[in-house]
Design an enzyme around this catalytic site. Structure first.
Site, PDB file in Angstrom:
ATOM      1  N   GLY A  14      43.737  51.351  41.182  1.00 56.81           N
ATOM      2  CA  GLY A  14      42.713  50.672  40.554  1.00 56.81           C
ATOM      3  C   GLY A  14      41.486  51.422  40.370  1.00 56.81           C
ATOM      4  O   GLY A  14      41.055  52.408  40.721  1.00 56.81           O
ATOM      5  N   ALA A  15      40.955  51.251  39.100  1.00 56.55           N
ATOM      6  CA  ALA A  15      39.922  51.795  38.463  1.00 56.55           C
ATOM      7  C   ALA A  15      38.759  51.065  37.900  1.00 56.55           C
ATOM      8  O   ALA A  15      38.152  51.190  36.759  1.00 56.55           O
ATOM      9  CB  ALA A  15      40.510  52.639  37.084  1.00 56.55           C
ATOM     10  N   GLY A  16      38.475  50.105  38.743  1.00 60.12           N
ATOM     11  CA  GLY A  16      37.337  49.345  38.761  1.00 60.12           C
ATOM     12  C   GLY A  16      36.186  50.097  39.377  1.00 60.12           C
ATOM     13  O   GLY A  16      36.376  51.258  39.760  1.00 60.12           O
ATOM     14  N   ALA A  18      35.175  49.915  42.585  1.00 59.47           N
ATOM     15  CA  ALA A  18      35.640  50.214  43.779  1.00 59.47           C
ATOM     16  C   ALA A  18      36.519  51.713  43.633  1.00 59.47           C
ATOM     17  O   ALA A  18      36.098  52.779  44.246  1.00 59.47           O
ATOM     18  CB  ALA A  18      36.403  49.306  44.872  1.00 59.47           C
ATOM     19  N   GLY A  19      37.557  51.702  42.908  1.00 58.64           N
ATOM     20  CA  GLY A  19      38.439  52.671  42.828  1.00 58.64           C
ATOM     21  C   GLY A  19      37.822  53.966  42.240  1.00 58.64           C
ATOM     22  O   GLY A  19      38.270  55.201  42.753  1.00 58.64           O
ATOM     23  N   PHE A 117      18.901  34.799  42.324  1.00 60.61           N
ATOM     24  CA  PHE A 117      20.237  34.343  42.273  1.00 60.61           C
ATOM     25  C   PHE A 117      20.215  33.392  43.463  1.00 60.61           C
ATOM     26  O   PHE A 117      19.356  33.388  44.124  1.00 60.61           O
ATOM     27  CB  PHE A 117      21.028  35.385  42.506  1.00 60.61           C
ATOM     28  N   ASP A 211      48.193  41.723  42.849  1.00 58.34           N
ATOM     29  CA  ASP A 211      49.340  42.460  43.190  1.00 58.34           C
ATOM     30  C   ASP A 211      49.330  43.086  44.543  1.00 58.34           C
ATOM     31  O   ASP A 211      50.530  43.026  45.373  1.00 58.34           O
ATOM     32  CB  ASP A 211      49.621  43.548  42.218  1.00 58.34           C
ATOM     33  N   GLN A 230      36.237  31.535  46.357  1.00 55.46           N
ATOM     34  CA  GLN A 230      35.146  31.031  45.700  1.00 55.46           C
ATOM     35  C   GLN A 230      35.203  30.300  44.215  1.00 55.46           C
ATOM     36  O   GLN A 230      35.550  30.984  43.451  1.00 55.46           O
ATOM     37  CB  GLN A 230      34.010  32.119  45.420  1.00 55.46           C
ATOM     38  N   HIS A 232      33.240  29.019  41.220  1.00 50.25           N
ATOM     39  CA  HIS A 232      31.921  29.473  40.667  1.00 50.25           C
ATOM     40  C   HIS A 232      31.382  28.243  40.100  1.00 50.25           C
ATOM     41  O   HIS A 232      32.320  27.552  39.371  1.00 50.25           O
ATOM     42  CB  HIS A 232      31.755  30.672  39.720  1.00 50.25           C
ATOM     43  N   LEU A 242      33.352  32.429  32.554  1.00 51.41           N
ATOM     44  CA  LEU A 242      31.993  32.569  33.305  1.00 51.41           C
ATOM     45  C   LEU A 242      30.912  32.393  32.362  1.00 51.41           C
ATOM     46  O   LEU A 242      30.583  33.198  31.354  1.00 51.41           O
ATOM     47  CB  LEU A 242      32.207  33.813  34.013  1.00 51.41           C
ATOM     48  N   GLU A 245      25.561  33.416  36.926  1.00 47.71           N
ATOM     49  CA  GLU A 245      24.843  32.657  37.699  1.00 47.71           C
ATOM     50  C   GLU A 245      23.102  32.852  36.951  1.00 47.71           C
ATOM     51  O   GLU A 245      22.276  32.242  37.265  1.00 47.71           O
ATOM     52  CB  GLU A 245      24.596  33.134  38.931  1.00 47.71           C
ATOM     53  N   ARG A 276      26.483  29.419  46.188  1.00 43.35           N
ATOM     54  CA  ARG A 276      27.603  28.648  45.042  1.00 43.35           C
ATOM     55  C   ARG A 276      28.563  27.693  45.593  1.00 43.35           C
ATOM     56  O   ARG A 276      28.887  26.631  44.765  1.00 43.35           O
ATOM     57  CB  ARG A 276      28.566  29.769  44.663  1.00 43.35           C
ATOM     58  N   HIS A 343      36.943  31.828  40.862  1.00 41.43           N
ATOM     59  CA  HIS A 343      35.946  33.036  40.434  1.00 41.43           C
ATOM     60  C   HIS A 343      36.125  34.211  41.212  1.00 41.43           C
ATOM     61  O   HIS A 343      36.555  35.439  40.742  1.00 41.43           O
ATOM     62  CB  HIS A 343      34.501  32.931  40.523  1.00 41.43           C
ATOM     63  N   GLU A 373      37.114  43.977  45.776  1.00 43.47           N
ATOM     64  CA  GLU A 373      37.518  42.545  45.807  1.00 43.47           C
ATOM     65  C   GLU A 373      39.018  42.255  46.654  1.00 43.47           C
ATOM     66  O   GLU A 373      39.102  41.341  47.135  1.00 43.47           O
ATOM     67  CB  GLU A 373      37.680  41.919  44.678  1.00 43.47           C
ATOM     68  N   ARG A 384      30.405  33.971  49.264  1.00 44.24           N
ATOM     69  CA  ARG A 384      29.830  35.328  48.768  1.00 44.24           C
ATOM     70  C   ARG A 384      28.688  34.867  47.939  1.00 44.24           C
ATOM     71  O   ARG A 384      28.731  33.859  47.134  1.00 44.24           O
ATOM     72  CB  ARG A 384      30.954  36.193  47.894  1.00 44.24           C
ATOM     73  N   SER A 389      28.732  41.068  45.130  1.00 46.56           N
ATOM     74  CA  SER A 389      30.227  41.607  45.099  1.00 46.56           C
ATOM     75  C   SER A 389      30.141  43.174  44.130  1.00 46.56           C
ATOM     76  O   SER A 389      31.208  44.041  44.622  1.00 46.56           O
ATOM     77  CB  SER A 389      31.170  40.666  44.534  1.00 46.56           C
TER      78      SER A 389
HETATM   79  C1  LIG Z   1      33.391  37.263  34.778  1.00 42.69           C
HETATM   80  C2  LIG Z   1      33.039  37.787  36.219  1.00 42.69           C
HETATM   81  C3  LIG Z   1      31.517  37.858  36.231  1.00 42.69           C
HETATM   82  C4  LIG Z   1      31.139  38.702  37.546  1.00 42.69           C
HETATM   83  N1  LIG Z   1      29.882  38.885  37.594  1.00 42.69           N
HETATM   84  C5  LIG Z   1      29.523  39.529  38.967  1.00 42.69           C
HETATM   85  C6  LIG Z   1      28.194  39.755  38.885  1.00 42.69           C
HETATM   86  O1  LIG Z   1      27.125  39.704  38.312  1.00 42.69           O
HETATM   87  N2  LIG Z   1      27.561  40.370  40.184  1.00 42.69           N
HETATM   88  C7  LIG Z   1      28.593  40.687  41.131  1.00 42.69           C
HETATM   89  O2  LIG Z   1      28.185  41.080  42.070  1.00 42.69           O
HETATM   90  N3  LIG Z   1      29.838  40.296  40.865  1.00 42.69           N
HETATM   91  C8  LIG Z   1      30.477  39.953  39.708  1.00 42.69           C
HETATM   92  N4  LIG Z   1      31.781  39.489  39.638  1.00 42.69           N
HETATM   93  C9  LIG Z   1      32.709  39.882  40.677  1.00 42.69           C
HETATM   94  C10 LIG Z   1      32.908  41.293  40.457  1.00 42.69           C
HETATM   95  O3  LIG Z   1      32.853  41.892  39.398  1.00 42.69           O
HETATM   96  C11 LIG Z   1      34.201  41.939  41.148  1.00 42.69           C
HETATM   97  O4  LIG Z   1      34.406  41.600  42.458  1.00 42.69           O
HETATM   98  C12 LIG Z   1      34.217  43.755  41.169  1.00 42.69           C
HETATM   99  O5  LIG Z   1      33.885  44.085  40.133  1.00 42.69           O
HETATM  100  C13 LIG Z   1      35.579  44.016  41.814  1.00 42.69           C
HETATM  101  O6  LIG Z   1      35.804  45.155  41.446  1.00 42.69           O
HETATM  102  P1  LIG Z   1      37.179  46.081  41.990  1.00 42.69           P
HETATM  103  O7  LIG Z   1      36.747  47.419  41.804  1.00 42.69           O
HETATM  104  O8  LIG Z   1      37.169  45.478  43.334  1.00 42.69           O
HETATM  105  O9  LIG Z   1      38.049  45.469  40.973  1.00 42.69           O
HETATM  106  P2  LIG Z   1      38.459  45.323  39.511  1.00 42.69           P
HETATM  107  O10 LIG Z   1      37.093  45.849  38.742  1.00 42.69           O
HETATM  108  O11 LIG Z   1      38.792  44.042  39.370  1.00 42.69           O
HETATM  109  O12 LIG Z   1      39.551  46.529  39.193  1.00 42.69           O
HETATM  110  C14 LIG Z   1      40.891  46.245  39.536  1.00 42.69           C
HETATM  111  C15 LIG Z   1      41.754  47.546  39.137  1.00 42.69           C
HETATM  112  O13 LIG Z   1      43.038  47.535  39.762  1.00 42.69           O
HETATM  113  C16 LIG Z   1      44.007  47.782  38.815  1.00 42.69           C
HETATM  114  N5  LIG Z   1      45.250  47.203  39.093  1.00 42.69           N
HETATM  115  C17 LIG Z   1      45.381  45.809  39.835  1.00 42.69           C
HETATM  116  N6  LIG Z   1      46.720  45.754  40.004  1.00 42.69           N
HETATM  117  C18 LIG Z   1      47.343  47.113  39.805  1.00 42.69           C
HETATM  118  C19 LIG Z   1      48.660  47.520  39.833  1.00 42.69           C
HETATM  119  N7  LIG Z   1      49.617  46.622  40.312  1.00 42.69           N
HETATM  120  N8  LIG Z   1      49.048  48.791  39.276  1.00 42.69           N
HETATM  121  C20 LIG Z   1      47.890  49.333  38.924  1.00 42.69           C
HETATM  122  N9  LIG Z   1      46.981  49.021  38.739  1.00 42.69           N
HETATM  123  C21 LIG Z   1      46.503  48.070  39.319  1.00 42.69           C
HETATM  124  C22 LIG Z   1      43.411  47.518  37.630  1.00 42.69           C
HETATM  125  O14 LIG Z   1      43.822  48.026  36.397  1.00 42.69           O
HETATM  126  C23 LIG Z   1      41.998  47.459  37.565  1.00 42.69           C
HETATM  127  O15 LIG Z   1      41.734  48.834  37.106  1.00 42.69           O
HETATM  128  C24 LIG Z   1      32.228  38.709  38.771  1.00 42.69           C
HETATM  129  C25 LIG Z   1      33.436  38.757  38.230  1.00 42.69           C
HETATM  130  C26 LIG Z   1      33.761  37.945  37.030  1.00 42.69           C
HETATM  131  C27 LIG Z   1      35.343  37.706  36.912  1.00 42.69           C
END
Ligand SMILES: Cc1cc2nc3c(=O)[nH]c(=O)nc-3n(C[C@H](O)[C@H](O)[C@H](O)COP(=O)(O)OP(=O)(O)OC[C@H]3O[C@@H](n4cnc5c(N)ncnc54)[C@H](O)[C@@H]3O)c2cc1C
Length: 570
Positions: A14-16, A18-19, A117, A211, A230, A232, A242, A245, A276, A343, A373, A384, A389
Site C-alpha cells: 500500500g502506497a497511500g 499510511a504505507g 467539520f 483485498d 460509514q 457520508h 464525494l 464535508e 456523519r 464512504h 483505513e 469516524r 482519517s
Molecule cells: C473521496 C474521499 C475523500 C476523503 N476525504 C477525507 C478528508 O478530507 N479527511 C480525512 O481525514 N479523510 C478523508 N477520506 C478518508 C481518507 O482519505 C482515507 O481513509 C485514507 O486516506 C486512507 O489512507 P490509506 O493509506 O489507509 O489507504 P489508501 O490511500 O486507500 O491506499 C491504499 C493503497 O493500498 C494499495 N493496495 C490495495 N490493495 C492492494 C493489493 N492487493 N496489492 C497491492 N497494493 C494494494 C493501493 O494501491 C494503495 O496504494 C476521504 C476518502 C474519500 C474516498
C-alpha cells in the site's frame, strides 16, 4: 511456474498515506524497504481526500476537546488510549508534514487555516483548499522517494506467507507482465485502504476492494468491527462521488423538496454539522418519507448559493467542478443534489496501539503490522469524525514504521521457498482457466446493489438475513465464473475477478456482524433495535472465518478511559 524471491527487511503493501509514511521511517532508519502497490502511489485513494486533517491548533481548542469529540463521535466504541495518542500527536504531525514541504491554506494572520467539520466542538480541520489529501500524499511520496524506498507499483499482493503465528513475506504478481514473486521479509505491513466498493453508491476509488482483509481472514485471522461502514451524507446524486464535508463546514444548508432546512428537526444545535451518521440518516429519512428531490426523488439539496462567490472559488473549487461535471449543477447559482454514499470503513484488521496485527483480542502475530483505513486500532469506534482519517493514516503509518524499526532486531526472517506461493498460483490459475458461464461484472453489480439495499444506512434482521442468502448464492455463482482474457500481460479482468472474491468474503463479515449486533450505534443503525445497548454491546466484534466460509463471532472489551459513556446528542 518460475517464482522470483526478493529479500527485504521490511515489505509494506500500500502506497497511500499510511504505507508511505511507514516506508519513509523505515527507509530513513536504514532498513531495506519495499513498497508494493497495485496503483501508482499518487493514485492511492488518500489523494482524493478533500476536506482536511484534524489537529487542535485553534486558540480556544485543546487536545482534550479533540479527544472528547472523537470518543463521542465514535459512540463510545473507540479505544480511548488510542484516541489519546491520535489527538495528542496531531499538532506535531501537522508540523512534521509541513516541514517536509506540505503547503497548507493560510488564514489572514498567516497561520495554518482551520475550518469547522461535523461533530467537532471547534474548527480544527487544517486544509490545502479542497485538495488536502493530494498535497499530503505528494509530500510524503517525495520524501519516501528521497530516502530511497523501492516501490513496486502495479504489483498485486495476493497472499501473505503465514505460518505458526508469524508472517514472513507476501506473494504478489506484476500486473504488467504476470511475473510472480515472493517478497521475503522480517516485517510485513498492510496499508491497503478501505472496503467501500462493496456498495453500489460509494465515494471510493475502484481500487478500494478490501483485498488485505480477505487475505488475512482466509488464514483464519480475525477482522474487527466490520459492521461499521460509514455512509457520508453528501455523495453527488446518482453516483455517490464525494462532496466533502467542507461544503457543510463552510456553511452549506440541507433542504428537502419543501424547501425546509430539515436538520432543525434532527439535530437542533449542531444542524448540518452534526456527526456523519446522524446527518446521513436524516437525509435518508427525508427521502423515505417522500420529501426527496430530483427525477427519482432520491436526493436532497445542499444549498451554498448564500455564500460569497469568493469562498466557493477559493475554498471549494474542486467540489464546484465535480458538481458541474457530473450533475451539470453550478453551486454558485443553484443548490446541488446529494444523498448518502458508502464512504469509510471503521472496521478492519485488528491491531494494538503499536500497529501489531492481532490474532486474538490479546495476542499478536509476529512480524505483521497494519495501519490506515484497512486496520482497526480503534480510534473511530462506531463512527469516524471527518478529517480524523487522513490524520490516522499519516500518524499511525509513521508510528507503525517507528515500531517496525524498534522491533526489527528481535525479529527473525524465516527462509521461504517457491511452495509458499502455492495459494496465489492456485487462485490465479483457477480463475484463468475456469470454464463457467458467470460474468464477474454481473456478480459484482448484484453484490453492490444488494449490499446498498440490505446492509446500508438502515438495516433490519430481515434485510440482513436476506443479504446472507444473496451472498451465499453469489459465492456459489462465483465458483462458476469465466474470464475472456487468458493473457498474462495487464490482465485486469483476472485482477477484477480476484478482487470480487475478496469483496464477497469481507461482505459476509459486514452482514454477520450487523445481524448479531442487536442495537444501533454510530453508523450501524438497526430499525428493529433503534437504541444503543451498552450492557450487551459496548464491545468490539472479533469475527473469524473457517475453511468453509462460515463466520464465528466473539466480542472483546472496549478500552475506556477518562470520558464516561453518555447518551449522544448533537
Ligand atoms: C473521496 C474521499 C475523500 C476523503 N476525504 C477525507 C478528508 O478530507 N479527511 C480525512 O481525514 N479523510 C478523508 N477520506 C478518508 C481518507 O482519505 C482515507 O481513509 C485514507 O486516506 C486512507 O489512507 P490509506 O493509506 O489507509 O489507504 P489508501 O490511500 O486507500 O491506499 C491504499 C493503497 O493500498 C494499495 N493496495 C490495495 N490493495 C492492494 C493489493 N492487493 N496489492 C497491492 N497494493 C494494494 C493501493 O494501491 C494503495 O496504494 C476521504 C476518502 C474519500 C474516498
Amino acid at each position: 511456474m518460475d517464482i522470483k524471491i526478493y529479500h527485504y527487511d521490511v515489505v509494506i503493501v500500500g502506497a497511500g498515506l499510511a504505507g508511505l509514511a511507514a516506508a519513509r521511517e523505515t527507509t530513513a532508519a536504514g532498513k531495506k524497504t519495499a513498497v508494493i502497490t497495485k496503483l501508482h502511489p499518487l493514485r492511492s485513494h488518500s489523494g482524493a481526500a478533500q476536506g482536511g486533517i484534524n489537529a487542535a491548533l485553534g486558540k480556544d481548542d485543546s487536545i482534550e476537546l479533540h479527544e472528547f469529540d472523537t470518543v463521542k463521535g465514535s459512540d463510545y466504541l473507540a479505544d480511548q488510549d488510542c484516541v489519546e495518542l491520535l489527538c495528542s500527536k496531531a499538532p506535531e504531525t501537522i508540523r512534521w508534514i509541513e516541514k517536509m514541504g506540505a503547503v497548507f491554506s493560510r488564514d489572514d494572520k498567516g497561520n495554518i487555516a482551520i475550518r469547522p467539520f461535523g461533530g467537532q466542538s471547534k474548527p480544527r480541520a487544517c486544509y490545502a483548499k479542497d485538495r488536502t489529501g493530494l498535497t499530503l500524499l505528494q509530500t510524503i511520496y517525495e520524501q519516501a522517494f528521497r530516502e530511497g524506498v523501492k516501490v513496486y507499483d502495479e504489483w498485486y499482493t495476493a497472499d501473505i506467507i503465514y505460518e505458526d503465528n508469524k508472517v514472513s513475506g507476501v506473494a504478489a504478481f506484476d500486473i504488467r507482465s504476470g511475473e510472480m514473486a515472493i517478497f521475503n521479509a522480517k516485517a510485513v505491513m498492510f496499508a491497503t485502504g478501505g472496503y467501500g466498493r462493496a456498495y453500489k453508491i460509494n465515494s471510493n476509488a475502484h481500487a478500494n476492494t478490501g483485498d488485505a482483509l480477505s487475505i488475512v481472514a482466509r488464514h483464519g485471522l480475525p477482522l474487527e468491527d466490520m459492521e461499521f461502514v460509514q455512509f457520508h451524507p453528501s455523495g453527488l446524486g446518482g453516483s455517490g462521488i464525494l462532496i466533502s464535508e467542507a461544503a457543510r463546514g463552510e456553511g452549506g444548508k440541507l433542504l428537502n423538496s419543501k424547501g425546509e432546512r430539515f436538520m432543525e428537526k434532527y439535530a437542533p444545535n449542531a444542524l448540518e454539522l452534526a456527526s456523519r451518521d446522524v446527518v446521513s440518516r436524516a437525509i435518508m429519512q427525508e427521502i423515505k418519507e417522500g420529501r426527496g428531490v430530483g427525477p427519482d426523488k432520491d436526493a436532497v439539496y445542499i444549498d451554498l448559493t448564500h455564500l460569497p462567490k469568493e469562498t466557493i472559488l477559493t475554498k471549494l473549487p474542486e467540489l464546484r467542478d465535480l458538481a458541474i461535471a457530473f450533475l451539470g449543477q453550478d453551486m454558485l447559482h443553484e443548490p446541488i443534489m446529494i444523498a448518502a454514499t458508502a464512504h469509510y470503513s471503521m472496521g478492519g484488521i485488528p491491531v494494538d496501539i503499536n500497529c501489531h496485527v492481532k490474532s486474538t483480542p490479546t495476542q499478536i502475530v509476529e512480524g505483521f503490522y497494519a495501519a490506515g483505513e484497512c486496520s482497526c486500532v480503534s480510534v473511530h469506534g462506531a463512527n469516524r469524525l471527518g478529517a480524523n482519517s487522513v490524520l490516522e493514516a499519516l500518524l499511525f503509518g509513521r508510528h507503525a514504521g517507528e515500531n517496525i524499526v524498534k522491533d526489527l532486531d528481535n525479529l527473525v526472517c524465516r527462509e521461504v521457498s517457491e511452495d509458499d506461493a502455492t495459494r496465489m498460483i492456485t487462485e490465479y490459475n483457477w480463475i484463468k482457466t475456469n470454464n463457467g458461464e458467470e460474468s464477474v461484472a454481473v456478480i459484482r453489480a448484484e453484490l453492490q446493489e444488494s449490499m446498498t439495499t440490505n446492509a446500508g444506512v438502515f438495516r433490519t434482521a430481515d434485510s440482513l438475513k436476506k443479504q446472507q442468502k444473496v451472498l451465499e448464492k453469489l459465492s456459489k455463482r462465483y465458483q462458476n465464473i469465466r474470464i475472456a482474457d487468458k493473457s498474462k500481460i495487464f490482465n485486469t479482468e483476472l485482477q477484477e475477478a480476484i478482487e470480487l472474491g475478496h469483496m464477497l468474503d469481507y461482505s459476509k463479515f459486514i452482514v454477520e456482524g450487523a445481524l448479531a449486533r442487536n442495537e444501533s450505534r454510530g453508523a450501524h443503525f438497526r430499525e428493529d433495535y433503534p437504541k444503543r445497548d451498552d450492557k450487551k454491546f459496548l464491545k468490539h466484534t472479533y469475527a473469524y472465518m473457517d475453511k468453509d466460509g462460515n463466520i464465528r463471532q466473539e466480542y472483546a472489551d472496549v478500552v475506556l478511559g477518562k470520558f464516561e459513556v453518555q447518551e449522544r446528542t448533537y
